[in-house]
Structure formats: C-alpha cells, structure tokens
Design a protein around this motif. Structure first.
Motif, PDB file in Angstrom:
ATOM      1  N   ALA A  46       0.807  -1.207  -0.059  1.00  0.00           N
ATOM      2  CA  ALA A  46       0.100  -0.141   0.068  1.00  0.00           C
ATOM      3  C   ALA A  46       1.001   1.308  -0.101  1.00  0.00           C
ATOM      4  N   THR A  49       2.431   1.823  -3.483  1.00  0.00           N
ATOM      5  CA  THR A  49       1.388   1.903  -4.417  1.00  0.00           C
ATOM      6  C   THR A  49       1.108   3.456  -4.032  1.00  0.00           C
ATOM      7  N   ALA A  50       0.752   3.970  -3.142  1.00  0.00           N
ATOM      8  CA  ALA A  50       0.377   5.074  -2.821  1.00  0.00           C
ATOM      9  C   ALA A  50       1.406   6.220  -3.389  1.00  0.00           C
ATOM     10  N   ALA A  53       1.526   6.118  -7.153  1.00  0.00           N
ATOM     11  CA  ALA A  53       0.174   6.792  -7.725  1.00  0.00           C
ATOM     12  C   ALA A  53       0.263   8.326  -7.707  1.00  0.00           C
ATOM     13  N   GLN A  54       0.626   8.792  -6.411  1.00  0.00           N
ATOM     14  CA  GLN A  54       0.593  10.126  -6.196  1.00  0.00           C
ATOM     15  C   GLN A  54       1.548  10.918  -6.964  1.00  0.00           C
ATOM     16  N   THR A  82      -9.337  10.842  -6.949  1.00  0.00           N
ATOM     17  CA  THR A  82      -8.545   9.491  -7.065  1.00  0.00           C
ATOM     18  C   THR A  82      -7.277   9.769  -6.060  1.00  0.00           C
ATOM     19  N   SER A  83      -6.809  10.848  -5.927  1.00  0.00           N
ATOM     20  CA  SER A  83      -5.503  10.994  -5.181  1.00  0.00           C
ATOM     21  C   SER A  83      -5.852  10.888  -3.696  1.00  0.00           C
ATOM     22  N   LEU A  86      -6.140   7.355  -2.960  1.00  0.00           N
ATOM     23  CA  LEU A  86      -4.873   6.661  -3.049  1.00  0.00           C
ATOM     24  C   LEU A  86      -4.085   6.686  -1.875  1.00  0.00           C
ATOM     25  N   GLN A  87      -4.500   7.224  -0.611  1.00  0.00           N
ATOM     26  CA  GLN A  87      -3.757   7.255   0.721  1.00  0.00           C
ATOM     27  C   GLN A  87      -3.417   5.963   1.326  1.00  0.00           C
ATOM     28  N   ILE A  91      -6.018   2.217   0.842  1.00  0.00           N
ATOM     29  CA  ILE A  91      -5.561   1.352   0.325  1.00  0.00           C
ATOM     30  C   ILE A  91      -5.808   0.001   0.891  1.00  0.00           C
TER      31      ILE A  91
END
Length: 171
Positions: A46, A49-50, A53-54, A82-83, A86-87, A91
């Motif tokens: 997680a 991924t965060a 993604a950020q 979405t941001s 995506l914390q 997640i």
C-alpha cells in the motif's frame, strides 16, 4: 444372488452435484483465490502503491494545467478524488475488505461444492461485503469508488443469480 426386502431402496444414492454448479464453484475458487492473493499483495504494498500513484497524479496535474480547458477542469476533479483514495490507509482498508469478501465467497463455494445450502448464504455475505467495501474504504462521493463497486456488484450479483438457480440442489 442378493436378497432385497420389499420397500427398501436397491441402492443408496448420494445427491449428484449438477455440472453447472460445479463449473460455478470452480470459477469461484479461482476468482476468490485471486482476490485473497491480490488483497494480501495490495495490503503489503500500500505505501509503495500510494507513492507511485501520487507521483503519477502530480505529473498528470502538471500536464492539465498547461491545457486549461473545460475538459481539463473535469479531469482535475477526477484526479483530486482519486488522489484522496490513494492514501496508504485507504488502500489497506480496501485490501482488507477484498480479503474478507473473498474468504466468504470461497467458503461459500466450498460449502456449495459439498451441496450445503449455508454456502449460498456465505457467498451472498461475501458479495455484499465486496460491494460495500469500496464505499466504506474510500467514501461514497467518489467517481472511482462508484466504478469499482459497480464492477464488483455486476459480477457478484450475476453469480448470486446463477447460484440461486442451483439452490434447489443444495441441502
């Protein structure tokens, strides 16, 4: 030669599992197994991924700022939602819901494979958790949450209906 008493059945027959139910159970074994594995993977990765993604979201925002049209403003709103999703904590929550839902659906499929009616209810609970999970993890006002939950709902409800056609074979 064997002697049979009148009124006694010749052969004690076991209930036969329909081929369609067998196929549904096998598909659920595969899908639920994949859901458990991907949920565990999602939980463990997680933070990474965060971060990735950020960074991608920031790059996309910079490109959108250069355009400045109505479409880019809409895209900016979607990126903002979405941001927030995506914390790492969100997640992880989503991954846990996915694992729990997959365990219940897998348990349900195992029980239905053994022709147990309680398996249908376990599968139903797992499907409900899979649909509600994204809303609980990410909040209901997010476009991506609605898309994610809708995909889970479509597949889950389709399988619930197909399993429902086979409930008469379960005891």
């Amino acid at each position: 030669m064997e002697n049979f008493e009148p009124g006694q059945p010749d052969v004690v027959s076991k209930p036969v599992r329909p081929v369609f139910l067998t196929v549904l159970c096998i598909l659920t074994f595969i899908g639920s197994g994949w859901g458990i594995i991907s949920g565990i993977s999602g939980y463990l990765t997680a933070n990474t991924t965060a971060g990735v993604a950020q960074a991608a979201m920031q790059d996309a925002r910079e490109e959108l700022e250069d355009e400045g049209n109505a479409g880019s403003r809409l895209a900016e709103k979607m990126l903002s939602g979405t941001s927030e999703m995506l914390q790492p904590a969100n997640i992880k929550k989503s991954a846990l819901f996915s694992i729990v839902a997959s365990v219940f659906t897998l348990l349900g499929a195992i029980l239905m494979f053994g022709l147990k009616k309680t398996g249908f209810y376990s599968y139903l609970l797992g499907t409900a958790i899979g649909i509600a999970g994204p809303f609980i993890a990410f909040g209901g006002g997010n476009f991506v949450t609605i898309i994610t939950s809708s995909a889970a709902a479509f597949t889950g409800i389709l399988f619930v209906i197909l399993y429902g056609l086979n409930v008469k074979h379960l005891r």
